[in-house]
Enzyme design. Structure first.
Site, short mmCIF file in Angstrom:
data_model
loop_
_atom_site.label_atom_id
_atom_site.label_comp_id
_atom_site.label_asym_id
_atom_site.label_seq_id
_atom_site.Cartn_x
_atom_site.Cartn_y
_atom_site.Cartn_z
N LYS A 71 0.82 -1.21 0.00
CA LYS A 71 0.00 0.00 0.00
C LYS A 71 0.85 1.26 0.00
CE LYS A 71 -3.81 2.16 2.58
NZ LYS A 71 -4.80 1.96 3.66
N GLU A 148 -10.89 6.42 4.93
CA GLU A 148 -10.90 5.55 6.11
C GLU A 148 -11.49 6.21 7.36
OE1 GLU A 148 -6.83 4.35 6.14
OE2 GLU A 148 -7.05 3.12 4.35
N ASP A 171 -6.55 8.68 12.88
CA ASP A 171 -6.36 7.34 12.30
C ASP A 171 -4.88 7.14 11.97
OD1 ASP A 171 -6.36 5.00 10.87
OD2 ASP A 171 -7.88 5.61 9.42
#
Length: 568
Positions: A71, A148, A171
């Site tokens: 990622k 997200e 996050d």
């Protein structure tokens, strides 16, 4: 035939998949019966693909054809190799997505070909397109790319439909940091602002531990030996996780490497939590600015927050939680599962799209995380120069479509190339060039007589469409900007320029120029632009640009001063 829509959290360290069952998000187990799947892919000599825990078993024995943390390469141009074949990052991501979908098909006893996939809020247009491409390669119709932190807010909001409060979602996962400020109002989730860092996460903490484990002896070739490096990485990760609950951890790596003289190298070290916190303190402290930036952009003070949600496995680190609470002046709440909440939220978004959740009770808005614009030539005292002109400012609610009028820059110009940029700097060179649109067939006329309308459309997937048209004739071109291979840059925080290396030498010149600006003498804005470029060059450590901007600024100030002397 269209299938139900699943929600997928495609993470740096782990990935999860979920769907809506009887109005409630349900995590789907993988082939091992577990809800969390390591984001690891192994490609065998015969081309066989293993994913998750089975693939992770090969990290130590076959690291050259086993891939993790892919990622972090999303949207870049790095090529991965295995058994003489090459793969782009999105191809490896597609293998992971395909595995998750196969697990869902086995569990649900039905074919799945539609998905909502989550990305960090601070992912660029390039990275979002690459993620969407990975979904397509996996045989999926990607119905929505969702941020997200927004997914985590959906998960919380579904269970708290009557609440009215300002929320900050922090996050911090394996590879990225997102900070999002939003408002909950009786089922409406209104995202106000996002900030973050696409290159900061728990894996960076692992790297720091690795460096300290080998500090003091660091035998030649240790970090170049793939198997030794993977053992060291695994030990560092275990150490980090353990220190979230314990005060010290014993790292033991016997026979890590054999030196050229045949002697084995081992690592035996006790790491205290206090040591670890000191090692990562600078990285953790760097997350303070995105929190403050998100609050500023949302027009809120920290006292306006009623709830702080922690998302991502790295928020389990005590010093991270302490930094968040210290910065925001409020206690954090463990009201969602930091590992599973994003997948649950993705499933909720899927449910809203397919109708399995009533969207009359839950409404979502989101924002564009970066400023998008073009770079027309601007008239300054010292002639024409390109300057970044925003069309869609960052943190604009999406979907959005905005237009601006521009005019031809030279006599009898019949074509124009519209360069598309993403970033926060007034200097196009310091932003990301996403692509271009070429418009031809402009009627021949004198400079500035023919207007051209440029329209940017930014959709709910965070993907940009650009249109350009000749106002007088209606001729139009449009394009989905081709951003393959463009890498993301973090926008420098100009307020921190004095902390940059070399800032002390440039400070007198910058102060002198700022006095000129504040006195209203910088009529064309040339000095202000050069001051900004000089600060950005300092922050980016670009010595060549520092020298160039310094020389231009000195010349410009000298010219202005000489002009003043000539005035009666």
């Amino acid at each position: 035939m269209a299938s139900r829509i699943v929600g997928i959290d495609l993470g740096t360290s782990t990935s999860e998949i979920a769907c809506i069952v009887e109005g409630t998000p349900k995590l789907i187990p993988n082939s091992q019966g577990k809800l969390v799947t390591p984001s690891v892919v192994h490609i065998g000599q015969d081309g066989a693909i293993l994913v998750g825990e089975e693939a992770a078993e090969y990290l130590l024995t076959r690291p050259e054809c086993t891939f993790m943390e892919v990622k972090r390469l999303t949207g870049g141009d790095e090529i991965l190799k295995a058994h003489g074949k090459t793969y782009r990052p999105e191809e490896i991501q597609a293998m992971l997505l395909r595995y998750l979908v196969q697990c869902a098909e086995t569990s649900l006893h039905e074919k799945i070909n539609r998905a909502v996939i989550t990305v960090p809020a601070y992912f660029t247009d390039v990275q979002r397109r690459a993620t969407s491409k990975a979904g397509e390669l996996a045989g999926l119709q990607v119905e929505r790319i969702i941020n997200e932190p927004t997914a985590a807010a959906l998960d919380y909001g579904l269970s708290n439909l009557k609440e009215c409060k300002n929320v900050l979602v922090y996050d911090l996962g394996g590879g990225t940091l997102d900070v999002t400020v939003l408002e909950l109002f009786e089922g409406i989730i209104d995202v106000k602002a996002s900030s973050g860092n696409n290159h900061l996460g728990g894996k960076d903490f692992d790297e720091i531990i690795m460096q300290h484990l080998v500090m003091g002896f660091s035998p030649s070739g240790l970090l170049e030996d793939a198997r030794a490096n993977m053992r060291l990485k695994k030990a560092a990760e275990d150490c980090k996780i353990a220190l979230s609950a314990e005060n010290e951890y014993q790292v033991s790596l016997p026979f890590l490497l054999t030196k050229a003289d045949g002697k084995p190298v081992s690592v035996e070290k006790t790491v205290r939590r206090a040591d670890f916190e000191e090692w990562v303190s600078e990285k953790v402290a760097s997350t303070k600015e995105p929190m403050e930036s998100a609050l500023r952009d949302a027009g809120l003070d920290r006292s306006d927050l009623q709830l702080v949600l922690l998302v991502g496995g790295s928020t389990r680190i005590p010093c991270v939680k302490h930094l968040v609470e210290e910065t925001l002046g409020t206690a954090t709440r463990s009201l969602v599962d930091p590992d599973l909440t994003v997948a649950r939220g993705a499933a909720i978004q899927a449910g809203l799209l397919e109708g399995s959740i009533n969207n009359e009770f839950l409404v979502l808005t989101d924002v564009c995380p970066y400023t998008l614009g073009t770079a027309p030539l601007s008239d300054g005292v010292f002639g024409k120069r390109p300057i970044f002109d925003p069309i869609i400012p960052r943190n604009t609610t999406i979907p959005v479509e905005k237009s601006k009028l521009y005019h031809t820059a030279s006599d009898y110009q019949t074509a124009v190339v519209i360069d598309i940029y993403q970033g926060e700097s007034s200097d196009p060179e310091n932003n990301e060039r996403l692509g271009e649109v070429r418009l031809e067939g402009i009627p021949s006329a004198r400079q500035g007589k023919e207007p051209v309308e440029v329209t940017f459309g930014y959709d709910m997937n965070g993907i940009l469409q650009v249109k350009a048209s000749v106002v007088s004739t209606g001729k139009q071109v449009s394009a989905e900007i081709n951003t393959a291979g463009v890498k993301a840059k973090a926008a420098p925080d100009l307020s921190q320029w004095e902390k940059a290396e070399g800032a002390r030498q440039e400070r007198p010149l910058i102060r002198k120029a700022e006095k000129f600006i504040n006195a209203g003498k910088d009529i064309g804005g040339d000095i202000e632009l050069l001051v900004q470029r000089l600060k950005e060059a300092l922050l980016l450590g670009n010595r060549e640009q520092v020298k160039k901007n310094r020389e231009q600024l000195l010349l410009m100030l000298e010219t202005f001063e000489n002009l003043e002397k000539l005035q009666p």
